[in-house]
Every structure is written in structure tokens, then in C-alpha cells.
Write an enzyme that holds these catalytic residues in place. Structure first.
Site, PDB file in Angstrom:
ATOM      1  N   ASP A 113      14.216 -19.002  45.621  1.00 21.32           N
ATOM      2  CA  ASP A 113      13.503 -18.682  44.346  1.00 21.32           C
ATOM      3  C   ASP A 113      12.102 -19.749  44.297  1.00 21.32           C
ATOM      4  O   ASP A 113      12.233 -20.820  43.860  1.00 21.32           O
ATOM      5  CB  ASP A 113      14.185 -19.013  43.088  1.00 21.32           C
ATOM      6  CG  ASP A 113      13.694 -18.616  41.724  1.00 21.32           C
ATOM      7  OD1 ASP A 113      12.431 -18.459  41.666  1.00 21.32           O
ATOM      8  OD2 ASP A 113      14.201 -18.500  40.939  1.00 21.32           O
TER       9      ASP A 113
ATOM     10  N   LYS B 171       4.821 -15.321  39.151  1.00 23.31           N
ATOM     11  CA  LYS B 171       3.969 -16.108  38.187  1.00 23.31           C
ATOM     12  C   LYS B 171       2.720 -16.309  39.105  1.00 23.31           C
ATOM     13  O   LYS B 171       1.756 -15.415  38.721  1.00 23.31           O
ATOM     14  CB  LYS B 171       4.766 -17.551  37.989  1.00 23.31           C
ATOM     15  CG  LYS B 171       5.820 -17.666  37.065  1.00 23.31           C
ATOM     16  CD  LYS B 171       6.331 -19.249  36.676  1.00 23.31           C
ATOM     17  CE  LYS B 171       7.386 -19.079  36.004  1.00 23.31           C
ATOM     18  NZ  LYS B 171       7.400 -18.343  34.834  1.00 23.31           N
TER      19      LYS B 171
ATOM     20  N   PHE C 174      17.091 -22.271  36.762  1.00 25.85           N
ATOM     21  CA  PHE C 174      16.317 -21.404  36.031  1.00 25.85           C
ATOM     22  C   PHE C 174      15.940 -20.483  36.839  1.00 25.85           C
ATOM     23  O   PHE C 174      14.953 -20.692  37.499  1.00 25.85           O
ATOM     24  CB  PHE C 174      15.617 -22.145  34.999  1.00 25.85           C
ATOM     25  CG  PHE C 174      14.804 -21.172  34.183  1.00 25.85           C
ATOM     26  CD1 PHE C 174      15.496 -20.867  33.015  1.00 25.85           C
ATOM     27  CD2 PHE C 174      13.835 -20.395  34.406  1.00 25.85           C
ATOM     28  CE1 PHE C 174      14.898 -19.949  32.112  1.00 25.85           C
ATOM     29  CE2 PHE C 174      13.031 -19.705  33.440  1.00 25.85           C
ATOM     30  CZ  PHE C 174      13.799 -19.236  32.367  1.00 25.85           C
TER      31      PHE C 174
END
Length: 401
Positions: free
Chosen positions: A226, A255, A141
Site C-alpha cells: 500500500d 493520493k 491505516f
């Protein structure tokens, strides 16, 4: 209707239904706790998918944002501003790298990493034009832009959004043999999550990341990590890659880099890699804005103390010890994770992940399901030990009911 019901109905009427949130309407939050519009308090067991590693309204982050709001919030990259150099310098140092390319959201940073790898492949590695290939893992994801969903294996993310962007090859996560076979002379990068979050907090087999690192180095391929969800303290280290002694060629961050205050993301790498860009080839009006840099600088300062990483280790040991006890009950089929982060596969006979989440909400704990029967646990790193214990007790109460 109650206030919450009225607000949910209005949202359903006037916003696209691209999410299926729990039926709770949050009005205020502090630390690891949130309060809804009707005054009921909930323990946050999701932390905004790790965007809220430092909790809601952390005083240092709020103070940094307020101070910058009174000075200047946006210049665009048409002009320099006085927070930009410090942010890039200190983030590069935190990562042990040389250069930073700031963006806003995590998926923007992933897109930037892909563009960077392709540009590097053509200008440095010598890959023929339009032939660059990026290898990714199944179950990934990395976001939901049209390019990123082109290498997703999630049918919900892909369905009806084609045609898809070429140039990617998908191999099973954790399968080194498949990874080795996928690399060719035209491969410019391997893009991996050190721990797959959306798939249910999937930790790769021991030794996999170091082996990929060695393989990419031998084949002159960039290793892109990532760390949007796994990075910045969540797993007990600043970066999840550190657990296996791996240093990638490029970090993708987001984030928690914005402290839960605003979206901040970045690609961090060496001068040899990010140096391929020339003015006008890539950019963002808001990327690296003064407000983002001010908050990001405070996040970096907080991480440098090691306090939050230590809390993730200590509280993570408690979390996984208690979850192991629950796993022994037979009501869950698997527990995975690292640090203050866990994926729990619920026995389908007990209920779906959605049902478990809704029942937990009724008990005052908020988390979210993924992929049917899995729930993810990721409280803010500032959660108190007693509150964490209480939240786990509520989970056991739901599973044993």
C-alpha cells in the site's frame, strides 16, 4: 463573527462531524503556500496527506486538467476513451508491472487489492472457497470502509461499525516471526504499508520488507504494498519499497496519482494476478475516467524526470538534520521518517499534537496531529529550502515556548 468563524459555524451546523479540522478556512493556494479567507498565508506542512506531493496548482497538472475538461471528462467504462490505454500502459511501465486496474480513492484501491488477492487465491493458488486469508499489520491505516476497518487496530476507526468482515489476521508491524507464523496454506496475501503514515510515519526495521518479500515468495502468497501515502516521490524514491530493493506483487496507489487535482487511484500488478478478473466482476463508473487519466499521465511524466524524488532526498536530509537537533533538546521523544516525511513525538509535557498544531497555525504553518502527541511533517515536494527552514524554525518556536 469573522468570515472564517461564520464559515466554520455553517460547516459545523450542516456537515457530519467526522473530522476535527484546524480552525482555518483556506480560499486559495499555490505551490507550498495557502491563503485563508481573510488573506493570511500559511506554509503547508501536510500536503493533503501526500496527495499534494507536487504542490497546489502545479502548472503542468492544471494545464493537463484544463485541456481535458474541454474535450471529454467521463464516458464510464461502458466505452473506450482515448486516454485510457496510455494511462494504463505508462503507469504499468512506471511500476515495472504489466496491468493496471484504475479506481478513484485510495481505499477503493485497497478494497480492489483485497478482492484481487482473494480471486487469485481461489482461481490460481487453489484455496478452498470462502477460506482465503489476508495478513495485515497492527497500526495500519488502509482506509475507512467497513471491510478495511475490520482489520484496523485503531479503536476510533472501529467502534460501533461492526459486525466486521472476516478473513484477516493482524500481526505486529516489523515482527517477522509473527508474520511467518501467520502464513498458512489459505493465506492469499500480505498487505503492508512500507512506511506506516497514520501511525506516525513508522519505518520498519531494516531488512523487514525484504524478508517479508522472500517469505511470501516461498509460501506462494502475494505481497501487496500500500503505497498510497508513501509512494510517488514522497520518500525520495518513486516507491518506498525501493529503499530496500523490494518489488511487491501488487502496488496500491492513490493520493499523489491525482496530483491534488482530483481523486485517482489504481492497483498495478502482473497479468497473472490482475488477469483473474472477467467482465462484470469489478468496476467503477468514474475509475479510469478521461480527466483522471489525463492528470495521471502528467503525474507519471513528472515522476519520470526524477526531479521530485531528488528534491525529496535533498530537502529530506535538511528536514531530518534539523529535527535531530530539536530532538536533542528533550522536547520531543522521537523522530522518524524517510525523505520529506517525518513523524515527531512531542513530549506530553510540552503539549498534545493538537495543541502543537494549533500553535503552529498561529505562526503560519499548517500540519496535523495523529495519535495524541505525534505530529506529521510532509510539505509538498516543491517547497523552497528557505521556506522549509522557516517552517522548522516555527516548530522549534512552539516547542521551546
Amino acid at each position: 463573527m469573522t468570515t472564517a468563524e461564520a464559515l466554520i459555524a455553517a460547516a459545523d451546523a450542516h456537515s457530519a462531524h467526522n473530522y476535527h479540522p484546524l480552525p482555518v478556512v483556506i480560499a486559495t493556494a499555490d505551490g507550498a503556500w495557502m491563503t485563508d479567507v481573510e488573506g493570511r498565508r500559511y506554509l503547508d506542512f501536510l500536503a493533503g496527506y501526500s496527495a499534494l506531493n507536487f504542490g497546489h496548482g502545479h502548472p503542468r497538472l492544471v494545464a493537463a486538467a484544463k485541456a481535458q475538461l474541454e474535450r471529454v471528462t467521463l464516458t464510464s467504462r461502458a466505452f473506450h476513451h482515448d486516454r485510457f490505454a496510455a494511462f494504463c500502459t505508462e503507469l504499468a511501465e512506471l511500476c515495472g508491472m504489466e496491468m493496471v486496474l484504475p479506481m478513484n480513492t485510495g481505499v477503493e484501491a485497497v478494497e480492489t487489492a483485497v478482492k484481487t488477492a482473494r480471486k487469485w487465491g481461489y482461481r490460481v493458488k487453489g484455496v478452498p472457497g470462502e477460506m482465503a486469508k489476508v495478513v495485515v499489520a497492527g497500526g495500519n491505516f488502509h482506509g475507512r470502509t467497513t471491510t478495511v476497518i475490520s482489520f484496523s487496530t485503531d479503536p476510533e476507526a472501529r467502534a460501533d461499525f461492526g459486525p466486521y468482515t472476516p478473513g484477516f489476521e493482524i500481526v505486529p508491524y516489523g515482527d517477522l516471526t509473527a508474520m511467518r507464523a501467520a502464513l498458512t496454506e489459505n493465506t492469499v496475501a500480505v498487505l503492508l504499508e512500507p512506511i506506516q503514515g497514520e501511525s506516525g510515519v513508522i519505518v520498519p526495521p531494516a531488512g523487514y520488507l525484504p524478508a517479508v518479500r522472500e517469505l511470501t515468495r516461498d509460501r506462494n502468497v502475494l505481497f501487496v504494498a500500500d503505497e498510497v501515502q508513501s509512494g510517488l516521490g514522497r520518500t525520495g524514491r518513486t516507491f518506498a519499497c525501493e529503499h530496500e530493493g523490494v518489488v511487491p506483487d501488487m502496488y496500491v496507489l492513490g493520493k499523489a496519482l491525482g496530483g491534488g487535482v482530483l481523486p485517482v487511484s489504481a492497483v498495478v500488478s502482473s497479468a497473472d494476478v490482475l488477469g483473474v478478473f472477467r467482465p462484470g466482476e469489478h468496476g467503477s463508473t468514474f475509475g479510469g475516467n478521461p480527466l483522471a487519466c489525463a492528470v495521471g499521465l502528467e503525474v507519471i511524466a513528472m515522476l519520470r524526470t526524477g526531479e521530485f524524488q531528488e528534491r525529496a532526498v535533498e530537502l529530506g536530509e535538511l528536514l531530518h538534520r534539523r529535527l535531530a537537533e530539536i530532538a536533542g533538546s528533550g522536547r520531543v521523544t522521537a523522530v522518524r521518517g524517510r525523505g520529506l516525511w517525518a513523524g515527531v513525538d512531542v513530549d506530553p509535557g510540552v503539549g498534545s499534537g493538537r495543541v502543537v498544531s494549533e500553535r503552529l497555525m498561529e505562526r503560519g504553518v499548517l500540519l496535523k496531529d495523529t495519535h495524541g502527541s505525534t505530529v506529521r511533517i510532509a510539505p509538498p515536494l516543491v517547497v523552497e529550502e528557505d521556506d522549509l527552514e522557516w517552517g522548522i524554525e516555527q516548530l522549534w518556536g512552539v516547542l521551546s515556548a
